[in-house]
Motif scaffolding. Structure first.
Motif, mmCIF file in Angstrom:
data_model
loop_
_atom_site.group_PDB
_atom_site.id
_atom_site.type_symbol
_atom_site.label_atom_id
_atom_site.label_comp_id
_atom_site.label_asym_id
_atom_site.label_seq_id
_atom_site.Cartn_x
_atom_site.Cartn_y
_atom_site.Cartn_z
ATOM 1 N N ARG A 22 0.785 -1.106 0.117
ATOM 2 C CA ARG A 22 0.365 -0.253 0.223
ATOM 3 C C ARG A 22 1.002 1.270 -0.167
ATOM 4 N NH1 ARG A 22 -5.377 -1.212 1.353
ATOM 5 N NH2 ARG A 22 -5.448 0.888 0.465
ATOM 6 N N PRO A 76 -18.126 -4.648 -2.888
ATOM 7 C CA PRO A 76 -16.854 -3.545 -3.109
ATOM 8 C C PRO A 76 -17.522 -2.615 -2.297
ATOM 9 C CG PRO A 76 -17.674 -4.418 -5.025
ATOM 10 C CD PRO A 76 -19.091 -5.117 -3.883
ATOM 11 N N LYS A 77 -18.100 -1.886 -2.032
ATOM 12 C CA LYS A 77 -18.040 -0.217 -0.645
ATOM 13 C C LYS A 77 -17.618 -0.869 0.570
ATOM 14 C CE LYS A 77 -22.478 -0.513 -2.244
ATOM 15 N NZ LYS A 77 -24.496 0.019 -1.912
ATOM 16 N N LYS A 78 -17.700 -1.953 0.806
ATOM 17 C CA LYS A 78 -16.899 -2.369 2.050
ATOM 18 C C LYS A 78 -15.254 -2.689 1.593
ATOM 19 C CE LYS A 78 -20.546 -1.726 4.809
ATOM 20 N NZ LYS A 78 -20.698 -0.186 5.293
ATOM 21 N N ALA A 79 -15.326 -3.173 1.167
ATOM 22 C CA ALA A 79 -13.430 -3.090 0.868
ATOM 23 C C ALA A 79 -12.307 -2.628 1.288
ATOM 24 C CB ALA A 79 -13.731 -3.666 -1.105
ATOM 25 N N ASP A 106 -8.477 -1.598 -2.517
ATOM 26 C CA ASP A 106 -9.314 -1.323 -4.423
ATOM 27 C C ASP A 106 -10.938 -1.878 -4.939
ATOM 28 O OD1 ASP A 106 -6.893 -0.168 -5.164
ATOM 29 O OD2 ASP A 106 -6.375 -2.193 -5.743
ATOM 30 N N GLY A 107 -11.630 -1.093 -3.943
ATOM 31 C CA GLY A 107 -13.097 -1.214 -3.836
ATOM 32 C C GLY A 107 -13.861 -0.489 -4.929
ATOM 33 N N ALA A 108 -13.116 0.129 -5.464
ATOM 34 C CA ALA A 108 -13.870 0.775 -6.829
ATOM 35 C C ALA A 108 -13.432 0.065 -7.637
ATOM 36 C CB ALA A 108 -13.158 1.996 -6.733
ATOM 37 N N GLN A 109 -12.489 -0.719 -7.762
ATOM 38 C CA GLN A 109 -12.091 -0.999 -9.345
ATOM 39 C C GLN A 109 -12.858 -2.336 -8.934
ATOM 40 O OE1 GLN A 109 -8.285 -0.936 -9.087
ATOM 41 N NE2 GLN A 109 -7.658 -2.787 -8.845
ATOM 42 N N ASP A 112 -10.133 5.633 3.212
ATOM 43 C CA ASP A 112 -9.357 4.937 1.256
ATOM 44 C C ASP A 112 -10.069 5.785 0.640
ATOM 45 O OD1 ASP A 112 -9.182 3.229 -0.826
ATOM 46 O OD2 ASP A 112 -8.502 1.337 0.443
ATOM 47 N N GLN A 117 -10.434 5.298 -2.404
ATOM 48 C CA GLN A 117 -10.984 4.012 -3.179
ATOM 49 C C GLN A 117 -12.372 3.009 -3.193
ATOM 50 O OE1 GLN A 117 -9.634 2.629 -5.846
ATOM 51 N NE2 GLN A 117 -8.453 4.898 -6.086
ATOM 52 N N GLN A 118 -12.481 3.151 -2.119
ATOM 53 C CA GLN A 118 -13.844 2.460 -1.294
ATOM 54 C C GLN A 118 -14.511 3.369 -1.020
ATOM 55 O OE1 GLN A 118 -13.432 1.303 2.869
ATOM 56 N NE2 GLN A 118 -14.569 0.442 3.776
ATOM 57 N N LEU A 123 -14.868 5.874 -3.298
ATOM 58 C CA LEU A 123 -15.224 5.731 -4.507
ATOM 59 C C LEU A 123 -16.038 4.255 -5.331
ATOM 60 C CD1 LEU A 123 -11.329 7.307 -5.911
ATOM 61 C CD2 LEU A 123 -13.818 8.243 -6.405
ATOM 62 N N ALA A 124 -15.996 3.511 -4.414
ATOM 63 C CA ALA A 124 -16.958 2.548 -5.103
ATOM 64 C C ALA A 124 -18.005 2.269 -4.800
ATOM 65 C CB ALA A 124 -16.598 1.213 -3.915
ATOM 66 N N HIS A 125 -18.731 3.450 -3.865
ATOM 67 C CA HIS A 125 -20.084 3.766 -4.005
ATOM 68 C C HIS A 125 -20.349 4.553 -5.306
ATOM 69 C CE1 HIS A 125 -18.986 3.588 0.522
ATOM 70 N NE2 HIS A 125 -20.517 3.285 0.513
ATOM 71 N N ASP A 182 -16.482 11.760 -7.395
ATOM 72 C CA ASP A 182 -15.083 11.996 -6.950
ATOM 73 C C ASP A 182 -15.090 11.798 -5.317
ATOM 74 O OD1 ASP A 182 -12.453 11.860 -7.506
ATOM 75 O OD2 ASP A 182 -12.886 13.453 -9.816
ATOM 76 N N LYS A 221 -12.568 22.138 -9.571
ATOM 77 C CA LYS A 221 -12.923 20.843 -9.181
ATOM 78 C C LYS A 221 -14.032 21.043 -10.669
ATOM 79 C CE LYS A 221 -13.029 16.202 -8.729
ATOM 80 N NZ LYS A 221 -12.069 16.004 -10.226
#
Lengths: 336, 336, 336, 336
Positions: free
Chosen positions: A133, A302-305, A308-311, B49, B51-52, B54-56, B61, C63
Motif C-alpha cells: 500500500r 465492493p463498498k466495504k472492501a 481497491d473496492g472501486a475497481q 481509503d 478507493q472504498q 469511490l466504490a459507492h 469523485d 474541480k
C-alpha cells in the motif's frame, strides 16, 4: 554486439580496443569505412556490460544484436510453454481466469467470493494476504491468517490459489500456495526474484509501473536462472500521462511477448484501468489479442472492501463478463 | 476530504452514505446544490481509503484537501530538518557532496577514489556493495566484502560512507555504514522501508523510476512512521519518452519537496543523465534550484568499471566540476 | 464546478470571492466546515477559466463536476452517432475498414492497392497526398496530384477516400474527398480545426502524441462548435517510455470515448506499433473492445514505399488479416 | 548509416540489397561475421528513409551514425550563434529576459506591465494576441488588435516584442513583430514551419508536449532549410505522469542542445510548472545550467487575467525574481 566508433578515431586507437576485447575472450570482426569504424563482437555477449564499452572515449554507440535473455527467449525454446497447476493448464490454447478480491478480509468473504467466481467459470482464486500500500496507514493485509483463509476457500471450491509475496522471508507461509504473485512494485526487487528462482512454485510476474518489455523479460530471466522455469507474465498497465484510467493497459505487449518468449502471458484489466465497467471490453480484447488469461477483481461487497473496492466487480457483474468471455473463448478455440 | 456525489443522487441515498461515515467516526458537513451534492469530511482522514468511497455507486469523485503524510509534512514541522552525520551537516544551508564509484571493486580502487574525491572537496564517500542489475548475468557487487572496503576507505580519509541496501536481512552488515541508500527500484519495497523505520541510520531515499512526488513522500512516511526521522530524498531522474538522456532529471521536484516537506533533498545528475559531460551543468542547476547536495559517480578508471562506467567522471573531471560547484555554493551562501 | 478554499481563509475573504462570482452571473452555494470552505458554482461553467480562479490567493483547488464539452458529450446525445458516407455507414454496429498506402506515389500503385484492398473487404481507401514528415528532407507527398490519383482509384473501385489535410488553405483541393483526416501532430492545430468546423465533410480526428482523452474530446468540440457534427475519432497510440513499439496503443481509450461521447471511434494499429505482424492481433482486439473500425496501411511493395514502408502490410498479408477480422466481426454482430 | 541484417540472411540475399543501395547512389562497406552481417552506408544519408530499409525482410535494424539535421548542427557551425534583435543580443554570453502577460487584454494592461518589467530589467516584452486554447469556448485572443497594443507598448518602452503565430496566413499582421513564437502545439505544424523559413524574423520555437530533442532540432531544420537561420529554442516542460507540476521541465535539454547545436536556448519556467512560486528557483537553475535566457509570465492583475492567471507573477514578484537572477547572471558572467 556491434560497437560503433567515433568519426575521428584513428586505426591505432581502434586496435587498442580490439586487443582489450580479445583479452576478454571475444572474437571480433573489424570494418573500417570512409566515415566510420565498426566492431562486430562475436560470442556470448549476454554478459557484456554496454556501459563499460560506452565509457571508452572512442566509442560512439553500442548495439546489441542478440537479446540479453536466454531461458525466457523463444529462440531457444520455440514451443509455447504450458504449465499444469493442480490440473489447470496455463498457456498454449488455454485461457485462465483468475478471480477474487484485492485483499483477503474474512472467511465468509472468501468462501462467498470463491464459490461465486467458480460458478461463473473462474479457474483460479486470487486474494491478497500481504498488500503493498502506498500509505503506511492503510490496511496491509491479514498476512499468515489471510493465506489460511485462502486455503480454506481452496478446500471449499477446489480452485488453486494465487497470492502475492512481498518479502522472500515469508516464503515458508507460501508452502501450500499454488501460484506466487510478484507485484508491479517488486518486479525489479532482484533479491526477491533470486529467491523465487529456488522455489518450485509457478510465479505470476506483474509488469512494473514503468518497465520496458525487455526489463520484464530480464526479471523473468532472474527467476529462471535460479532453476524455476515456470514464470507467467501479467500485464497490468503502465504509467503514462493519461489520468482517465489508473494506468494505460498496453495490449501490444501481449503479441510482443508471444514473439520474444515462450512463456504464458495474462492480462489484469482491473488494476490497469481502476474502472469496473472497463473490465468486460478489455478482457475480451485481451483474449482477441492472444493472451493466455485474465485476472479480475471480484468482491462480494465492493463498498466495504478494505482495498481497491472501486475497481472490483460484484459477483453478478463478474458473471455477466464471464458469459461474454466464455463465448469469445469458444470462438477463438481457447479452453477456459 | 471532499466527496462529490453524482448528479442524480437522491437526498435519501446521500443520507445512507452520511450515516455510514458517521458510524466510522467522521463528522461531516453536507451541502446540497441545484446540480450537485457535496460532503465535506471532518477529522483525521489520512487513513480513509479513497478507493472504498469511490466504490459507492453514488460517488462521482473524492478529493483530498489535506496531504496523506504527516511526519514528512512541513505543515507539522515548519523548520528545515538538519542532520549531523559524523560531524557533516546535511540540510538547511549545507551542500553535501557524495562522490565515489558506482560499485566497490577493490581496495586499491576505493582508497584511490576516496582520497581523490576528498581532496576535491567531497563530504561523503559512496560505493555500491549490493548492486541492483537488470540482468542476472551482470556483476552483482562484492556484498559484505564491499562494505569492508568502504570502511577501510573511511578509515583512510575520514569520509562518512553511503551505500545501498537491497534486502532488510542484510541489515547486520550495515552496522558501521553511515547512510543507508534505498535505490529507485526499491522506493516502494514497503517491507524494506518498514524495517528501515526501526534502524537508527539516516536513509537516502531515491525516487522511483515513475513515482510521483506524493508517492515519494509516502515512502518517507513509511520509514518515519517506524520512528526513524532521518530521511534524505534523492532525485535521480524519472522515466519519460526522451531517450537522449538515460532518465529525465526533474529539478522542479526540489522546490516542490522543499515546500511540502522539511526533509533535505539531494540530486544525482550521474544516474539521471548517464552522460558524464552533463554532470557539471546539472550539479550547478541543482545548487541554484535549492538542493541540499549532489551525488556524483567518480571512478579512477571508468573504462574498466564493472558497472555504469559510461556515466562516471574521472577524478580529474570531478575536480573540475567541484571548482565550479564550490564557487557557486559560496555565491549562494551554502556551506560544502 | 467546485472551488476549495485554503484552510486559513476568513469568511470575509470568501465573501469577496462570492461577490465577484455573482457579478459574473453565477449562482453558488457556500459551505463552511471546520477545516475547509467550499463554493459550489451553479450554471453553465463550461466557459469558466479554472486558471483564473486558481490565481486567487485563497483558492486551494478547483474541480469541474461537469465536462467542458457539450456537442461531443453523450449526456446531451445519448444515442450513438451514425454517419452515411457515400453509402457506407460509420458507427453503431458497423465496422469500417480503411486501408491503403501511407502515401500516394503513382497511379499504378493506387489502382493496384485499391483493387486489392477492396477485394479483401476494405470499405474505405486511404492514401496520403500531404505528408507530415519529421525531416524537411523527406518525401512530402504529391499534393494536388496525389488527390487526383486517389480520385482515380475511387472511380476504379467505388471506395470512398480518406486523406489528410495539413493546412486549411488547401481545402479547395479536398472538394471531392470523402473523409478529411487530421493527423496526430495537428490535433491541437486549433486554426485548422476551426476551419474544418465550417466544411461539410466528415473529419477523421487522430489523437495527438501525448494528448489526454479530454483534450481529444475538446478538439472534436472545436470542429463541432463550428457546425460540423461529423467527427470520427482515431486512436493511433500515445507516446510512452516503451520503445519496442513505435507508440503505445491505448485500447482503453475506446470504451472511455464510447462512454463519454456518441461519436464513432476507430483504431490504427499500423501507426500505433510500426510493426506489421502486430496488425492482426491488435485489429482483432480493437474489434473486441468495441471500436467502430480500423485503419490499416497496405502497400503493394513495402520495400519501395516512399514513407513508412516498414509498417505496411502487403495485399496478401492484408487479405489474411481481413479473413480473421471478418470472422470476428460476424461473431460480434458487426457489419463490415 | 549502419544496416544490421537478420541472422539467417544469406550472402546472396545481402547482395541484392547492396545492389539496390548502389543504384540509389550509395557507396557501402559490407562486413560479414559469424553471426551477423552489417552494411555501412557511405555518403549523405540525411535523406535516407529508415522505414523503407526496415521494410526489407532481411533487415534487423538500422542505425544512424550522423545526425539527420545539418543547418542546426554544431558540427557544421562550431561557434555559438548570436542574434542582434533591435540591439538586444541573444545567445553567446547574453541572458535574455522575455516577460509579459500570457495574453494581451487592453492598452492599459500592456503599458503597465511593459513599463514594470522593463524597470525590473526585462529585455523583451511578450504577450499573446493569438491564443491556442484547449476549449473552443475560452478566450482566443485579440488578434490584430492585440498586436497593435503590443506595438504601442513597444513604442512606450523600447522593448522588442515576442508574440505567437498560429497560422501562416496571419503573417502579414506580424510585419512589425520582432520575434515570432511557435507554440508547443505547433512545433510539428510543418506547413507553418516551412512558411516561417521564408520570413526574415527570428523564430522562438517552443518544444512540443512530447517531442524528443531530435524532433525539435528537425523542426528548427525545417525553418532553416527555407533560409531563415535565426531560430531560438524554448524549453517549456514535457508531459509526464507527474501531475504536481503542469509539465516536467527538462533542464537537461539545455546542455544537450548546446552540444548538438549552435542555436540559442531559453527556458519558460511559467508554463513548465504552472506555479508562480517555482519561477524563481527554476529561472536560476536555467541560468546555472547554461540557458541563454528565460521567458516569464507577468500580469498586473493575475486574478483578472483572461488566460493562465494562476501561473503569472505580479510585477512585484517579478522584480524580486529579477534581483536574484541579475545577481546570478553577474556571477556567471552573463549579460542581461
Amino acid at each position: 554486439m556491434i560497437i560503433i566508433l567515433k568519426q575521428n578515431t584513428t586505426t591505432q586507437q581502434a586496435h587498442t580496443l580490439l586487443e582489450e576485447l580479445e583479452q576478454q575472450g571475444f572474437k571480433h570482426h573489424f570494418s573500417e569505412g570512409e566515415h566510420s569504424m565498426i566492431i562486430g563482437l562475436i560470442g556470448d555477449t549476454s554478459q557484456v556490460d554496454m556501459q563499460q564499452l560506452l565509457a571508452h572515449d572512442m566509442v560512439e554507440d553500442v548495439k546489441r544484436v542478440s537479446e540479453p535473455y536466454k531461458r525466457a527467449n523463444r529462440k531457444f525454446n520455440p514451443d509455447d510453454s504450458i504449465f499444469d497447476i493442480c490440473g489447470r493448464l496455463v498457456g498454449e490454447g488455454n485461457f485462465s481466469v483468475i478471480a477474487g478480491p484485492c485483499s483477503v478480509e474474512s472467511e465468509e468473504q472468501m468462501i462467498e467470493v470463491a464459490e461465486a467466481v467458480k460458478k461463473s467459470g473462474a479457474t483460479f482464486l486470487r486474494g491478497g494476504a500481504f498488500k503493498p500500500r502506498t500509505s503506511p496507514y492503510a490496511f496491509q493485509g491479514l498476512h499468515g491468517e489471510g493465506i489460511r483463509l485462502l486455503l480454506e476457500a481452496k478446500r471449499a471450491t477446489g480452485l488453486p490459489i494465487v497470492t502475492e509475496i512481498m518479502n522472500q522471508h515469508h516464503l515458508d507461509l507460501f508452502n501450500d500456495v499454488d501460484v506466487i504473485q510478484v507485484g508491479a512494485r517488486n518486479m525489479q526487487n532482484f533479491e526477491l526474484l533470486k529467491e523465487l528462482g529456488h522455489c518450485n512454485k509457478p510465479i505470476l510476474l506483474k509488469r512494473g509501473l514503468a518497465n520496458t518489455i525487455e526489463e520484464w523479460l530480464m526479471s523473468a530471466e532472474y527467476i529462471m536462472a535460479g532453476g524455476n522455469e515456470r514464470v507467467i507474465f501479467c500485464e497490468r498497465g503502465i504509467r503514462t500521462y493519461e489520468t482517465f484510467t489508473r494506468n494505460t493497459l498496453d495490449l501490444s505487449a501481449i503479441p510482443a511477448l508471444k514473439r520474444l518468449s515462450h512463456l504464458p502471458v495474462i492480462v489484469d484489466p482491473s488494476h490497469a484501468t481502476g474502472l469496473p465497467w472497463m473490465v468486460e471490453p478489455l478482457a475480451k480484447a485481451a483474449l482477441a489479442v492472444g493472451a493466455d488469461g485474465v485476472m479480475i477483481e471480484v468482491h462480494n461487497n465492493p463498498k466495504k472492501a478494505l482495498c481497491d473496492g472501486a475497481q472490483s466487480l460484484t459477483p453478478e457483474q463478474f458473471d455477466a463478463v464471464m458469459k461474454k468471455v466464455t463465448a469469445l473463448a469458444a470462438f477463438e478455440n481457447k479452453k477456459i
